[in-house]
Write an enzyme that holds these catalytic residues in place. Structure first.
Site, mmCIF file in Angstrom:
data_model
loop_
_atom_site.group_PDB
_atom_site.id
_atom_site.type_symbol
_atom_site.label_atom_id
_atom_site.label_comp_id
_atom_site.label_asym_id
_atom_site.label_seq_id
_atom_site.Cartn_x
_atom_site.Cartn_y
_atom_site.Cartn_z
ATOM 1 N N HIS A 43 -3.628 -5.189 0.252
ATOM 2 C CA HIS A 43 -3.100 -5.718 1.520
ATOM 3 C C HIS A 43 -3.111 -7.246 1.526
ATOM 4 O O HIS A 43 -4.090 -7.850 1.989
ATOM 5 C CB HIS A 43 -3.941 -5.205 2.687
ATOM 6 N N CYS A 71 0.832 -1.207 0.000
ATOM 7 C CA CYS A 71 0.000 0.000 0.000
ATOM 8 C C CYS A 71 0.870 1.263 0.000
ATOM 9 O O CYS A 71 1.469 1.577 -1.019
ATOM 10 C CB CYS A 71 -1.001 -0.041 1.148
ATOM 11 N N GLU A 115 -1.648 -9.208 3.397
ATOM 12 C CA GLU A 115 -1.535 -9.781 4.750
ATOM 13 C C GLU A 115 -2.873 -10.219 5.333
ATOM 14 O O GLU A 115 -2.896 -11.031 6.262
ATOM 15 C CB GLU A 115 -0.849 -8.782 5.702
HETATM 16 N N1 GLN Z 1 -2.076 6.805 2.727
HETATM 17 C C1 GLN Z 1 -2.144 6.039 1.514
HETATM 18 C C2 GLN Z 1 -3.520 6.152 0.843
HETATM 19 O O1 GLN Z 1 -4.485 6.512 1.481
HETATM 20 C C3 GLN Z 1 -1.806 4.595 1.788
HETATM 21 C C4 GLN Z 1 -2.815 3.893 2.629
HETATM 22 C C5 GLN Z 1 -2.320 2.571 3.146
HETATM 23 O O2 GLN Z 1 -1.103 2.338 3.204
HETATM 24 N N2 GLN Z 1 -3.233 1.721 3.591
HETATM 25 O O3 GLN Z 1 -3.645 5.865 -0.303
#
Ligand code: GLN
Length: 540
Positions: free
Chosen positions: A509, A383, A511
């Site tokens: 994600h 992310c 995970e």
């Molecule tokens: N802050 C970034 C976004 O909102 C990444 C979010 C995250 O790592 N879950 O896109």
């Protein structure tokens, strides 16, 4: 079969591992052939934990249907191998919101709205909502917090009433408490448990089973005492001493006959228990040989729970190769300005940059990624980790000095990461990100495809910003390839560096979908690449 209801409450202390106990019981009942789901009630007022600081609340676990939920749901999914939904986690805030929304719609026909019966009815309703989504033989409901907290009272009252509504043969109460050991007198003490049960009884709940967390084995006399004072059978005093490893807990609780006690009380057949694969897993964990060292470069390193699913997934990858995963936590804020002289990254076998929000620590993450890219250290970006990988590549390979995300520099000339169009006019923070499971199409000639071995995958998301497609061509020309794309919206989901042994960064994600006996393909291959890198290092 009529659904049976198990309620798990906690007493004496917080952080006793009620979540792990509930998850373990779920596994044990599933292994006896029953379908099981687990639900958590959290007494705080936030609608969900999505807006809470990870340093206070730990990770936000995301479900397939886009629920932002408590991290215990991660344990539930990993232990029971069942995908849960946003209906498996309710907070006081969400319950009250439903009641208040209904009041505004006039659904209560002029009644005065009160905690009892309106809030308690809504709590009971939310148990039914979980079951409406997926009917199961057994539902385990964990009540967050500790008995005695003011804010958990409506939940306790609701579960008390539940027994009357559903019939006592269908409801079971389990209380998880702590038995301290007093060194000076060399004794285990039952008094805090007695008090906690007294408190529970004053609300009208008599526990059927008490799970006693403790550092040492329970003596016969302490079991007798708890049984006498708390009015339960001695066999229902279940010992739960500190486990060497969380995945051992189901086996320890089975040794104490927790599952057969629960089933006989609910008048269900005990049947044969099939825990073969779980026992194999625990056997593997006890016989890991050698280690691989992974550096996690993040902003929330002071609270390891903030990265709990990532840590678990790395371990799952380690089990696959029968290796210990040693984690080195690197606080990205402390290395924000420049790469430290005694380059800590260079000693790692693999580097992982996890999720995150806000600009603090960004340069530290970028420094780590630069080192992973240049020194050819295996890298997994998740992310924000992927977004930082794109920024790093933009700055240091494409030469765009001000490459940035508009999250950190709204006016940058080179917004390589930018807000999605459909996010641009949203002001609310809670529940407004791109959330939940989305499709992703993989390029065959990629590390990602090699890991998943299929063209279409589904992964869970929680973010607002995306790789800006304007830069895609430039990035690809210079060697950063987009190998996974969301086909509906043409969004980049995965980037890889062509000329690197294993550099994979994902917008989603992974995970949240890893299981102890079935590691997520990306975590498995990241650990595999890190082991290979480490053996190459040793040969040099
Ligand atoms: N802050 C970034 C976004 O909102 C990444 C979010 C995250 O790592 N879950 O896109």
């Amino acid at each position: 079969m009529k659904t049976k209801f198990i309620f798990v409450t906690g007493g004496v202390l917080s952080s006793l591992g009620k979540g792990i106990c509930s998850a373990s019981l779920g596994r044990l009942l599933k292994s006896r052939g029953y379908s099981v789901t687990i639900q958590k009630f959290d007494p705080y007022i936030n609608i969900d934990p999505g807006t809470m600081n990870p340093l206070q609340h730990g990770e936000v676990f995301v479900t397939d249907d886009g629920g932002e939920t408590d991290l215990d749901l991660g344990h539930y999914e990993r232990f029971t191998d069942e995908d849960l939904s946003k209906y498996n986690n309710f907070t006081s805030g969400r319950i009250y919101k439903e009641v208040i929304d209904n009041e505004r719609k006039g659904k209560f026909l002029g009644a005065t709205i009160q905690v009892i019966p309106h809030v308690t009815d809504e709590i009971k309703n939310s148990i039914k909502k979980t079951l409406m989504r997926k009917k199961t033989d057994i539902i385990i409901t964990e009540i967050g917090g500790t008995v005695g907290d003011i804010e958990s009272l409506p939940f306790l009252e609701a579960i008390r009433q539940f027994k009357k509504d559903i019939g006592k043969e269908n409801v079971l109460y389990i209380h998880v408490t702590y038995i301290p050991y007093l060194k000076t007198t060399e004794e285990l003490k039952s008094k805090p448990t007695q008090h906690s049960v007294k408190e529970l009884r004053s609300i009208g709940i008599q526990p059927d089973i008490i799970i006693c967390r403790s550092e040492t084995k329970l003596t016969d006399s302490i079991k007798d005492k708890i049984s006498l004072f708390c009015d339960i059978e001695k066999e229902d005093t279940i010992e739960a001493i500190d486990a060497r490893h969380i995945y051992e807990v189901p086996l320890m609780l089975q040794k104490e006959k927790l599952d057969s006690r629960v089933l006989s009380k609910l008048k269900l057949k005990t049947g044969r228990s099939d825990l073969k694969s779980w026992k194999k897993l625990v056997g593997t964990i006890h016989h890991l040989d050698g280690q691989v060292e992974i550096g996690i470069v993040g902003k929330y390193t002071k609270l390891k729970d903030a990265y709990i699913s990532i840590v678990e997934s790395l371990n799952h990858g380690g089990y696959f190769f029968k290796k210990n995963v040693k984690l080195t936590w690197i606080n990205s804020e402390l290395i924000d300005e420049s790469c430290p002289d005694d380059n800590i990254f260079i000693n790692m076998d693999g580097i992982l940059v996890p999720y995150g929000f806000g600009f603090r620590g960004i340069n530290g993450k970028i420094n780590a990624i630069k080192c992973a890219r240049e020194s050819k250290i295996p890298f997994l970006g998740i992310c924000l980790g992927m977004q930082c990988a794109v920024i790093e590549f933009g700055r240091n390979v494409l030469g765009l000095k001000d490459a940035n995300s508009t999250e950190f520099a709204p006016d940058t000339i080179n917004p390589v990461i930018d807000l999605m169009n459909d996010q641009k006019n949203i002001d609310d923070k809670g529940g407004t990100m791109r959330l939940g499971s989305y499709k992703c199409k993989l390029s065959i000639d990629s590390k990602a495809y090699k890991a998943y071995r299929k063209k279409i995958i589904f992964e869970r998301h929680r973010h607002r910003y995306e790789l800006n497609n304007y830069y895609r061509g430039k990035l690809e020309k210079a060697g950063m390839i987009v190998t996974g794309v969301n086909p509906e919206k043409n969004l980049a989901e995965i980037v890889e560096i062509k000329d690197h042994p294993w550099f994979v960064a994902v917008q989603f994600h992974p995970e949240f979908k890893s299981r102890p006996d079935r590691p997520h393909p990306l975590f498995r291959d990241f650990i595999g690449a890190s082991i290979e890198y480490s053996s190459r290092k040793i040969k040099k």
